[in-house]
Scaffold this active site. Structure first.
Site, PDB file in Angstrom:
ATOM      1  N   ARG A  13       0.907  -1.205  -0.169  1.00  0.00           N
ATOM      2  CA  ARG A  13       0.002  -0.091  -0.079  1.00  0.00           C
ATOM      3  C   ARG A  13       0.923   1.211  -0.100  1.00  0.00           C
ATOM      4  NH1 ARG A  13      -0.807   2.633   5.061  1.00  0.00           N
ATOM      5  NH2 ARG A  13       0.018   1.323   6.839  1.00  0.00           N
ATOM      6  N   HIS A 194       5.586   6.255  -2.675  1.00  0.00           N
ATOM      7  CA  HIS A 194       6.417   5.623  -3.750  1.00  0.00           C
ATOM      8  C   HIS A 194       7.661   5.093  -3.152  1.00  0.00           C
ATOM      9  CE1 HIS A 194       3.692   7.921  -6.352  1.00  0.00           C
ATOM     10  NE2 HIS A 194       4.242   8.966  -5.945  1.00  0.00           N
ATOM     11  N   ARG A 195       7.659   4.752  -1.782  1.00  0.00           N
ATOM     12  CA  ARG A 195       8.612   4.296  -0.730  1.00  0.00           C
ATOM     13  C   ARG A 195       9.635   5.362  -0.630  1.00  0.00           C
ATOM     14  NH1 ARG A 195       4.693   1.433  -0.454  1.00  0.00           N
ATOM     15  NH2 ARG A 195       4.686  -0.878  -0.350  1.00  0.00           N
ATOM     16  N   LEU A 196       9.561   6.539  -0.740  1.00  0.00           N
ATOM     17  CA  LEU A 196      10.412   7.457  -0.459  1.00  0.00           C
ATOM     18  C   LEU A 196      10.145   8.082   0.729  1.00  0.00           C
ATOM     19  CD1 LEU A 196      10.431   9.282  -4.021  1.00  0.00           C
ATOM     20  CD2 LEU A 196      12.011   7.590  -3.230  1.00  0.00           C
TER      21      LEU A 196
END
Length: 216
Positions: A13, A194-196
């Site tokens: 997610r 965005h996993r940043l």
């Protein structure tokens, strides 16, 4: 291979609840921890004080288990446990410790690194007698991490000691105590899209704190 109907690789997610900027940081890491902890409590997250405690045995095998945080201030965090437990055995030889707070609902994590030292008997006694009476008795029942043959053994021992201590104060077990974790470093993690993710590391250096942003 284990067969199941859920494709674990597809479980994901986006983290969109917020961010963590340098402007949000406090000079003292425990001040930021206090702010985050208050938000966890306000959000009514279950087991807000639960933290994973990491220790290492004499064979360099790491262990983790959930323990409840019972006090924190700018210098340390405190938890209580059986002094004959596996974690206590590890800390007797290797006092370096890690604590991890997994506040998933707020898309946050906090990692704490430090040195564990035993609390004084006076400090332990003060907390012990603030616990519910049944919890005081259960401290006598469980020789934590030792092997037992059934749950019935625990329940029978509990009733035996409940009767034994029916009148008067429950004595403090000599094998029950607590640890103060002197903090050397803390990392704050905030999930982002965005996993940043945002990550900031506080490290104690020469009596102050060095703060660095880490790549996600």
């Amino acid at each position: 291979m284990i067969e199941h109907s859920i494709n674990i690789a597809d479980l994901r997610r986006e983290y969109i609840r917020g961010g963590l900027r340098r402007a949000d940081l406090t000079a003292e890491p425990m001040d930021l921890f206090g702010q985050w902890f208050k938000q966890v409590c306000t959000a009514h997250l279950p087991e807000a004080t639960a933290m994973s405690v990491g220790t290492v045995d004499d064979n360099n095998q790491p262990y983790q288990r959930l323990v409840l945080l019972k006090h924190f201030d700018r210098q340390c965090m405190i938890f209580y446990t059986n002094l004959s437990s596996r974690k206590s055995s590890h800390l007797a030889h290797r006092p370096r410790i890690s604590l991890h707070f997994p506040w998933h609902a707020l898309e946050r994590q906090v990692l704490v690194l430090g040195l564990a030292e035993k609390l004084s008997v006076m400090d332990v006694k003060k907390y012990f007698y603030s616990r519910p009476r049944d919890s005081q008795i259960s401290a006598w029942v469980s020789h934590q991490s030792s092997r037992i043959y059934s749950r019935g053994f625990l329940e029978g021992k509990f009733m035996e000691l409940k009767n034994k201590f029916a009148h008067g104060k429950v004595p403090l077990p000599s094998f029950w105590g607590g640890y103060r974790v002197i903090i050397d470093a803390m990392e704050f993690w905030q999930g982002r899209e965005h996993r940043l993710h945002d990550r900031f590391l506080y490290q104690r250096i020469n009596g102050g704190w060095k703060i660095e942003r880490l790549a996600p």
